[in-house]
Design a protein around this motif. Structure first.
Motif, PDB file in Angstrom:
ATOM      1  N   HIS A  24       0.839  -1.203   0.000  1.00 30.83           N
ATOM      2  CA  HIS A  24       0.000   0.000   0.000  1.00 30.83           C
ATOM      3  C   HIS A  24       0.870   1.247   0.000  1.00 30.83           C
ATOM      4  CE1 HIS A  24      -3.593  -2.315   0.718  1.00 30.83           C
ATOM      5  NE2 HIS A  24      -2.978  -2.930   1.719  1.00 30.83           N
ATOM      6  N   LEU A  25       0.366   2.266  -0.650  1.00 28.81           N
ATOM      7  CA  LEU A  25       0.996   3.582  -0.546  1.00 28.81           C
ATOM      8  C   LEU A  25      -0.082   4.488   0.022  1.00 28.81           C
ATOM      9  CD1 LEU A  25       2.722   3.705  -4.047  1.00 28.81           C
ATOM     10  CD2 LEU A  25       3.841   3.304  -1.852  1.00 28.81           C
ATOM     11  N   PRO A  26       0.252   5.221   1.084  1.00 30.29           N
ATOM     12  CA  PRO A  26      -0.799   6.008   1.732  1.00 30.29           C
ATOM     13  C   PRO A  26      -1.403   7.036   0.774  1.00 30.29           C
ATOM     14  CG  PRO A  26       1.389   6.443   2.684  1.00 30.29           C
ATOM     15  CD  PRO A  26       1.549   5.338   1.700  1.00 30.29           C
ATOM     16  N   GLY A  27      -2.735   7.047   0.729  1.00 35.27           N
ATOM     17  CA  GLY A  27      -3.430   8.124   0.035  1.00 35.27           C
ATOM     18  C   GLY A  27      -3.558   7.996  -1.468  1.00 35.27           C
ATOM     19  N   ILE A  28      -2.928   7.001  -2.126  1.00 37.68           N
ATOM     20  CA  ILE A  28      -3.131   6.883  -3.577  1.00 37.68           C
ATOM     21  C   ILE A  28      -3.561   5.471  -3.962  1.00 37.68           C
ATOM     22  CG2 ILE A  28      -1.904   8.583  -5.010  1.00 37.68           C
ATOM     23  CD1 ILE A  28       0.644   7.182  -4.523  1.00 37.68           C
ATOM     24  N   LYS A  29      -4.293   5.417  -5.087  1.00 39.70           N
ATOM     25  CA  LYS A  29      -4.694   4.113  -5.630  1.00 39.70           C
ATOM     26  C   LYS A  29      -3.430   3.455  -6.165  1.00 39.70           C
ATOM     27  CE  LYS A  29      -8.016   2.196  -8.924  1.00 39.70           C
ATOM     28  NZ  LYS A  29      -7.047   1.485  -9.759  1.00 39.70           N
ATOM     29  N   THR A  30      -3.212   2.224  -5.761  1.00 41.80           N
ATOM     30  CA  THR A  30      -1.935   1.619  -6.120  1.00 41.80           C
ATOM     31  C   THR A  30      -2.077   0.486  -7.132  1.00 41.80           C
ATOM     32  OG1 THR A  30      -2.162   0.272  -4.138  1.00 41.80           O
ATOM     33  CG2 THR A  30      -0.669   2.134  -4.004  1.00 41.80           C
ATOM     34  N   LEU A 322       8.304   5.678  -9.476  1.00 39.19           N
ATOM     35  CA  LEU A 322       7.084   4.913  -9.743  1.00 39.19           C
ATOM     36  C   LEU A 322       6.125   4.949  -8.552  1.00 39.19           C
ATOM     37  CD1 LEU A 322       8.556   1.816 -11.596  1.00 39.19           C
ATOM     38  CD2 LEU A 322       7.352   3.752 -12.596  1.00 39.19           C
ATOM     39  N   LYS A 323       6.693   4.920  -7.357  1.00 45.45           N
ATOM     40  CA  LYS A 323       5.833   4.959  -6.163  1.00 45.45           C
ATOM     41  C   LYS A 323       5.030   6.246  -6.115  1.00 45.45           C
ATOM     42  CE  LYS A 323       7.995   2.125  -2.695  1.00 45.45           C
ATOM     43  NZ  LYS A 323       9.033   2.238  -1.682  1.00 45.45           N
ATOM     44  N   GLU A 324       5.659   7.338  -6.527  1.00 43.28           N
ATOM     45  CA  GLU A 324       4.929   8.613  -6.551  1.00 43.28           C
ATOM     46  C   GLU A 324       3.732   8.531  -7.483  1.00 43.28           C
ATOM     47  OE1 GLU A 324       7.624  11.734  -7.642  1.00 43.28           O
ATOM     48  OE2 GLU A 324       8.863  11.341  -5.861  1.00 43.28           O
ATOM     49  N   ARG A 325       3.821   7.621  -8.462  1.00 41.75           N
ATOM     50  CA  ARG A 325       2.724   7.427  -9.418  1.00 41.75           C
ATOM     51  C   ARG A 325       1.858   6.220  -9.046  1.00 41.75           C
ATOM     52  NH1 ARG A 325       6.669  10.081 -10.744  1.00 41.75           N
ATOM     53  NH2 ARG A 325       6.574  11.804 -12.239  1.00 41.75           N
ATOM     54  N   GLY A 326       2.048   5.716  -7.838  1.00 40.23           N
ATOM     55  CA  GLY A 326       1.170   4.648  -7.332  1.00 40.23           C
ATOM     56  C   GLY A 326       1.555   3.246  -7.776  1.00 40.23           C
ATOM     57  N   ILE A 327       2.757   3.088  -8.352  1.00 45.16           N
ATOM     58  CA  ILE A 327       3.145   1.757  -8.838  1.00 45.16           C
ATOM     59  C   ILE A 327       4.207   1.156  -7.899  1.00 45.16           C
ATOM     60  CG2 ILE A 327       4.133   0.440 -10.753  1.00 45.16           C
ATOM     61  CD1 ILE A 327       3.117   2.631 -12.640  1.00 45.16           C
ATOM     62  N   ILE A 328       3.884  -0.002  -7.353  1.00 45.59           N
ATOM     63  CA  ILE A 328       4.809  -0.634  -6.401  1.00 45.59           C
ATOM     64  C   ILE A 328       5.493  -1.824  -7.058  1.00 45.59           C
ATOM     65  CG2 ILE A 328       5.079  -1.573  -4.088  1.00 45.59           C
ATOM     66  CD1 ILE A 328       2.350  -0.537  -3.387  1.00 45.59           C
ATOM     67  N   LEU A 329       6.808  -1.748  -7.178  1.00 42.65           N
ATOM     68  CA  LEU A 329       7.620  -2.864  -7.658  1.00 42.65           C
ATOM     69  C   LEU A 329       8.378  -3.423  -6.466  1.00 42.65           C
ATOM     70  CD1 LEU A 329       9.014  -1.398 -11.005  1.00 42.65           C
ATOM     71  CD2 LEU A 329       6.825  -2.525 -10.556  1.00 42.65           C
ATOM     72  N   ARG A 330       9.217  -4.421  -6.733  1.00 45.46           N
ATOM     73  CA  ARG A 330       9.974  -5.033  -5.640  1.00 45.46           C
ATOM     74  C   ARG A 330      11.453  -4.704  -5.773  1.00 45.46           C
ATOM     75  NH1 ARG A 330       8.375  -9.111  -2.459  1.00 45.46           N
ATOM     76  NH2 ARG A 330      10.002  -9.908  -1.104  1.00 45.46           N
ATOM     77  N   ARG A 331      11.999  -4.034  -4.760  1.00 44.58           N
ATOM     78  CA  ARG A 331      13.449  -3.860  -4.708  1.00 44.58           C
ATOM     79  C   ARG A 331      14.052  -5.195  -4.310  1.00 44.58           C
ATOM     80  NH1 ARG A 331      16.464   1.103  -3.128  1.00 44.58           N
ATOM     81  NH2 ARG A 331      17.847  -0.137  -4.428  1.00 44.58           N
ATOM     82  N   VAL A 332      15.214  -5.522  -4.851  1.00 38.82           N
ATOM     83  CA  VAL A 332      15.789  -6.835  -4.596  1.00 38.82           C
ATOM     84  C   VAL A 332      17.220  -6.723  -4.052  1.00 38.82           C
ATOM     85  CG1 VAL A 332      14.313  -8.312  -6.013  1.00 38.82           C
ATOM     86  CG2 VAL A 332      16.085  -6.968  -7.131  1.00 38.82           C
ATOM     87  N   THR A 333      17.448  -5.642  -3.312  1.00 38.91           N
ATOM     88  CA  THR A 333      18.753  -5.430  -2.681  1.00 38.91           C
ATOM     89  C   THR A 333      19.107  -6.598  -1.761  1.00 38.91           C
ATOM     90  OG1 THR A 333      18.258  -3.091  -2.754  1.00 38.91           O
ATOM     91  CG2 THR A 333      20.102  -3.741  -1.357  1.00 38.91           C
ATOM     92  N   GLY A 334      18.104  -7.101  -1.033  1.00 38.88           N
ATOM     93  CA  GLY A 334      18.317  -8.221  -0.119  1.00 38.88           C
ATOM     94  C   GLY A 334      18.762  -9.487  -0.838  1.00 38.88           C
TER      95      GLY A 334
END
Ligand code: PMP
Length: 366
Positions: A24-30, A322-334
């Motif tokens: 979820h991103l607060p306040g925007i449709k994701t 992308l998050k600012e535009r409501g799109i959530i991807l996966r960071r894979v630093t781990g």
């Protein structure tokens, strides 16, 4: 007051907890493309079975998950006695580690392999051993080079998350044949249903013909039931026996058993999800490559995209953009891939919106 002496077993505090994809991103449709869930959702038949199960929640579930194991066995032509179900394949992977690993033992997984393997190896008090990959692919010889007399398990995600690459069944067989007999080979085939390659097999035959190979599968991906937590393992009899002794006696809920069994019966739904992926996996790969980004060829329902290391143009910057535009991807630093983002194949609208947003990010370069 007496000093606090309560401590977890050695090694437990060395574990870095698994970090799930953001949702979820607060306040925007994701648009959530961070956890490899199916854009088609579950079978309506599974949803109906789930709802009907709500009428009997005061009852304990069938501890053998008989209906679910029977449905899986029918679909794949297996003996249900060799199937063990779990609360997601996560639980089965953990049970396997606890049944076969202890202090002094070693468990091998690959360089960019699914992160849960490290966690369950450490949780069992054993030592994780990492085998390097070649070009983000499993390297059978690198695994074999790390086998010692302490090795008890090799975990192999095939296809692998987060790389999306796979190992041919010939290579898997070569690995099995060269591993010592007292090493359990765990074939984690969470994305098997998506793979369309002649030289791929999830490992059913290998499990059936060896005493020391187990395959795990999940209802969380193509079956669209991640929220219910259902997985299954196809095991040699002795492995099934070991897992059944240590699992929770009622490890699957009534709604999970009912919905999972119904989902297994609705194969047209699965075929539709395969067709969707067959269409949008190459499309997304091609469109992103056209933007000048490098995509690791994937056989699963997600792709790994590599970014330049220049600050402002890198994976972290793209993720924030992308998050600012409501799109959530996966960071894979781990996963040792700080320069990449993992993208789940979404609906047509989501895929198009993603490509537009990526183009805007790339176009924003000076
Ligand atoms: N194996 C792999 C390779 C995965 O990517 C995942 C999901 N992230 C799992 C196992 C676990 O899935 P689940 O517990 O939902 O069945």
């Amino acid at each position: 007051m007496a000093p606090l002496t309560l401590k977890p077993r050695p090694g437990v505090l060395d574990i870095e907890a698994y970090v799930p994809g953001e949702s979820h991103l607060p306040g925007i449709k994701t648009i959530k493309l961070s956890s490899n869930e199916t854009p088609l959702g579950p079978s309506p038949k599974a949803v109906a079975a789930f709802s009907a199960a709500g009428a009997e929640l005061e009852r304990y579930p069938d501890g053998q998950a008989t209906a679910l194991r029977a449905a899986i066995a029918r679909r794949f032509g297996l003996n249900p006695q060799h199937i063990v179900c779990g609360a997601g394949s996560d639980e089965l992977i953990s049970l396997i580690a606890h049944a076969y690993l202890g202090p002094g033992d070693e468990g091998i997984y690959t360089e960019h392999g699914f992160l849960l393997y490290r966690i369950v190896i450490l949780a069992a008090g054993a030592t994780p051993v990492v085998a390097p990959e070649t070009d983000l692919r499993t390297d059978v010889d690198a695994i074999l080079a790390r086998v010692t007399e302490r090795t008890r398990i090799v975990f192999l995600a095939n296809p692998n998350n987060p790389t999306g690459t796979y190992l041919s069944i010939a290579e898997v067989r070569r690995l099995r044949a060269a591993l010592p007999g007292n090493v359990l080979l765990v074939l984690d085939a969470a994305y098997a249903e998506y793979v369309r390659r002649n030289d791929y097999e999830a490992g059913l035959e290998l499990v059936a013909t060896t005493e020391n190979t187990v395959m795990t599968r999940t209802f969380s991906k193509i079956f669209g039931l991640a929220g219910l937590r259902i997985g299954w393992a196809y095991c040699p009899a002795a492995v099934a026996d070991a897992l059944n002794r240590i699992r929770g006696p009622f490890n699957l809920s009534v709604p999970s058993i009912a919905a999972g069994a119904a989902a297994m019966e609705d194969w047209p739904h699965i075929e539709a999800a395969v067709r969707h992926n067959e269409e949008w996996l190459p499309w997304l790969t091609g469109e992103i490559e056209k933007l000048g980004l490098v995509v690791t060829p994937s056989v699963a329902n997600f792709i790994l995209v590599h970014f330049p290391s220049t600050p402002g143009h890198d994976a972290a910057a793209c993720d924030a953009f992308l998050k600012e535009r409501g799109i959530i991807l996966r960071r894979v630093t781990g996963y040792g891939l700080p320069g990449a983002l993992r993208i789940t194949i979404g609906t047509e609208a989501e895929n198009r919106q993603l490509v537009d947003a990526l183009a805007a990010f790339v176009g924003a370069r000076p």
